[in-house]
Design a protein around this motif. Structure first.
Motif, PDB file in Angstrom:
ATOM      1  N   HIS A 193      13.137  94.970 136.128  1.00 51.08           N
ATOM      2  CA  HIS A 193      14.273  94.181 135.824  1.00 51.08           C
ATOM      3  C   HIS A 193      14.849  93.905 137.487  1.00 51.08           C
ATOM      4  CE1 HIS A 193      13.449  94.133 131.563  1.00 51.08           C
ATOM      5  NE2 HIS A 193      13.564  95.249 131.388  1.00 51.08           N
ATOM      6  N   SER A 194      14.213  94.149 138.831  1.00 48.55           N
ATOM      7  CA  SER A 194      15.081  93.938 139.735  1.00 48.55           C
ATOM      8  C   SER A 194      15.579  95.742 140.328  1.00 48.55           C
ATOM      9  CB  SER A 194      15.499  92.632 140.114  1.00 48.55           C
ATOM     10  OG  SER A 194      14.735  91.958 139.966  1.00 48.55           O
ATOM     11  N   ASP A 195      16.798  95.632 139.440  1.00 48.04           N
ATOM     12  CA  ASP A 195      18.036  96.298 139.387  1.00 48.04           C
ATOM     13  C   ASP A 195      17.104  97.588 139.177  1.00 48.04           C
ATOM     14  OD1 ASP A 195      19.588  94.506 141.333  1.00 48.04           O
ATOM     15  OD2 ASP A 195      20.584  94.079 139.696  1.00 48.04           O
ATOM     16  N   SER A 196      16.814  97.639 138.172  1.00 42.91           N
ATOM     17  CA  SER A 196      16.349  98.736 137.356  1.00 42.91           C
ATOM     18  C   SER A 196      14.882  98.380 136.726  1.00 42.91           C
ATOM     19  CB  SER A 196      16.847  99.417 136.259  1.00 42.91           C
ATOM     20  OG  SER A 196      17.299  98.289 135.146  1.00 42.91           O
ATOM     21  N   VAL A 197      14.122  99.578 135.976  1.00 44.91           N
ATOM     22  CA  VAL A 197      12.514  99.357 135.512  1.00 44.91           C
ATOM     23  C   VAL A 197      13.007 100.292 134.496  1.00 44.91           C
ATOM     24  CG1 VAL A 197      11.664  99.097 138.140  1.00 44.91           C
ATOM     25  CG2 VAL A 197      11.773 101.230 136.570  1.00 44.91           C
ATOM     26  N   GLU A 198      12.085  99.306 133.852  1.00 45.92           N
ATOM     27  CA  GLU A 198      11.783 100.187 132.367  1.00 45.92           C
ATOM     28  C   GLU A 198      10.376 100.621 132.904  1.00 45.92           C
ATOM     29  OE1 GLU A 198      11.114  97.870 128.685  1.00 45.92           O
ATOM     30  OE2 GLU A 198      12.319  96.552 129.590  1.00 45.92           O
TER      31      GLU A 198
END
Lengths: 436, 436
Positions: A257-262
């Protein structure tokens, strides 16, 4: 300066160590013909030098003292196959400090201490390679780091633990309970005597931590990965899944998610049309979605003596080529140079969204279903289908619901509320669904 | 000496050329972060510089003269994406003679002139890379050459042409005739206006010639590969295959017999349990059986602008890393140094053995079947099963036979004899079966 010979020292002569020693000895000629320089097994160190490994080592090769290997100035590459994270970490760091390149298959080590090891290797301009740590012989690390270099990787989904996949395949094909499938996996040598790390998903999480770092250019982060194993999967849920057109697999999933990842590991229903749905038995596979490539998949034996040894030797060959051509720091260990490795956070599991399969026993009273759907509706969760599966027993009926996409925290809140109803005697079963 | 920038010149701005230009421009920052040095698109040369490619090139990049690119002393890597084998060969050899590394996606060029190109590159100590020539974005060449380095490769089986796979999938799912499926493939842009190379199997043969050379350490040999296309496959045969538990795929098959190899391209029935049976639509996949790894499989888009471009850029990145670290001849182009590349013969097709599906129309007279089985029996071919499929029309009944393993020359001899019977009005249909 042309190197005349690459000297290898193996630490740990268990299953994989034995396999690597075998390949290096039996395939010496083939390897020299392909690499262009002899790769010489100088030492194999293991505390136990008496148990027969089925190999006859030349005099002086099989020794008990790891220190001899780590401190030998002639050794170019140390292969760490001890396992565990304590001694393995000390030996790996010591080897790097002594100027040796290091190859390992130890996912737990990398997932837990990869950042410090990578930093040490980088400072010493040494290679630290670990293709065998994820997916056995599948070249997943090479693919992410080299073949997909022009891609933003959007997501990865993997069957990364052969023991779990063997057990789930067996429950699916024979309808036997989990314990029986596990017992057979142990008898066949797929599952360890203590299968905790495998069946509770931690082995998959170790591997996912490594892949996630490489794919998204971030520091290795094991702690924030959600992990749920397969020990509560029943033949009934597998049967229900099949009726809805799904297979149940233990999946390691990560999304960018660019700013964060799952990043999460849990039993998952996937449609029969998904390429992972047909990966059975102890095989591993991983799909990688890149923005240029679209979906690619790798498939292969995720464990076992020779498949894992094959991956270890491919790392040895890469490093031997680097030594031979004098290339230092040719490939950044995590795929990007240190200054480009970011600290990207893993999204809290409660913030992730999927569809859900919910199975519960409900008292056969009027109004129960409407109460349940009301609770779900209050959280904004809409139900795609409701089925009564199977017969009424002891005054309760089994109900299966499939939801539309919902957020994990909404599901958890709803389920807590549903479980507290008098009409629901047992905790509902929840399995996440990944649609295409 | 640290290189400050890698200059790229692309020859040919068709579909793939445009894709590579896009990736190099749009992903410049990502690529620099992963490779550690800027990769600069200096030129794209194409005779047609007026048609809009949907990219806005900086001033002076998009030119019509290939010579300018090939002769520019600043260019490090030439990307040949012209297609065909005439101009492409001249330009490739000229580029190598000028000291440029070359990357191509041109399977026809390599299959036909790979040996001389490889020899030239080797003499000049230059890289010649062609990951994109087989299987689009699947890293099959890297896998064979690097990941499977410790393996004797025993066999490879690939779905290597997306057009054929799309057509066969469509006939399978919709029961439509071949011509209709081809027409749709053309409308959707999967098939060329002139689909001959694809549907008659030659594109797959080009790719198989490349893989066979790499896997078995032999010179590239296109001429001796048996090639049969899919244009005579009918919905009826696909339906029959399904009833026997098989899928029909156009497979490129090669097997390692040490002193010789099998290499053949033809429509093939494979059991539904084979991982390739579920590779549908325009996707490609290849299974590789190594003696250490067991079976591995790669799966991905085998064609298309961006998947192919992604593979081209992975080659550019590898070469850029070699230039940056000053490594010459790091990876032998065919996987082994020249002195270890053997001239291994491809076994005559008539000497290969498989099981066979035979469909024929037979007059509905007593004794016909016993005559046919007698002819097969005389060649030592034993029949596994015989079925009457469908209804009698015009006095003939359709008969389907599955044989046990037999040699191609025995089958050909038997079929010629069977076709000459009065009771057999039409040439029998034969489809080879690959059992696991």
């Amino acid at each position: 300066m042309k190197t005349k010979k690459i000297n290898i020292g193996i630490l740990g002569c268990g299953v994989v160590g034995t396999g690597v020693a075998k390949l290096l000895m039996e395939k010496a000629e083939l390897l020299e013909s392909r690499i262009g320089v002899p790769v010489n097994l100088k030492y194999v160190a293991d505390l136990d030098t008496t148990t027969d490994r089925g190999i006859s080592f030349p005099e002086g090769v099989f020794i008990s003292d790891a220190g001899t290997v780590i401190n030998d100035p002639d050794i170019n590459i140390i292969v760490e196959l001890i396992g565990g994270t304590k001694v393995a970490k000390d030996f790996t760091l010591k080897a790097l400090e002594n100027g040796k390149h290091v190859v390992t298959a130890n996912k737990a080590l990398i997932a837990s201490f990869g950042n410090i090891i990578v930093q040490t290797a980088r400072e010493k301009e040494l290679d630290f390679a670990f293709e065998a740590s994820v997916g056995g012989c599948m070249p997943v690390i090479k693919s992410i780091r080299e073949s997909l270099v022009a891609n933003r990787i959007d997501s990865m989904t993997g069957i990364l633990n052969g023991t779990c996949n063997y057990i789930l395949t067996k429950i699916t094909s024979e309808g036997c309970p989990f314990d029986e499938a596990l017992k057979e996996a142990q008898e066949k040598g797929y599952a360890e005597a203590d299968p905790f790390l495998d069946i509770e998903g931690h082995d998959s999480a170790h591997k996912l931590a490594i892949l996630t770092s490489l794919a998204y250019g971030m520091e290795i982060n094991l702690d924030d990965i959600y992990v749920e194993g397969i020990s509560s999967i029943t033949p009934m849920d597998i049967q229900n899944a099949r009726e809805f057109g799904y297979s149940i697999k233990l999946l390691a999933i990560s999304k960018n998610h660019s700013d964060s990842v799952e990043a999460r590991v849990h039993p998952t229903m996937i449609p029969e049309s998904h390429p992972l749905a047909h990966v059975n038995g102890s095989m591993n596979a991983v799909t990688i979605d890149g923005d240029a490539t679209g979906r690619t998949m790798l498939y292969g034996a995720g464990a076992g003596m020779m498949p894992t040894a094959s991956a270890v030797v491919s790392d040895i060959a890469d490093i031997a080529r680097n030594i031979m051509t004098g290339s230092k720091k040719r490939m950044p260990i995590l795929g990007s140079p240190q200054k480009n490795i970011k600290k990207i956070p893993i999204m809290p599991f409660t913030e992730t969204s999927t569809c859900y399969y919910i199975r519960l026993e409900a008292s056969d009273h009027p109004g129960v279903l409407s109460k349940i759907s009301g609770i779900l509706g209050d959280q904004g969760i809409s139900i795609k289908s409701v089925h009564q599966k199977g017969r009424r027993t002891n005054g309760t009926v089994p109900v299966v619901m499939i939801t539309h996409k919902a957020m994990e925290k909404e599901i958890q809140k709803s389920l807590a509320e549903i479980a507290s109803l008098d009409a629901i005697p047992e905790k509902p079963v929840v399995i996440r669904i990944e649609e295409e």
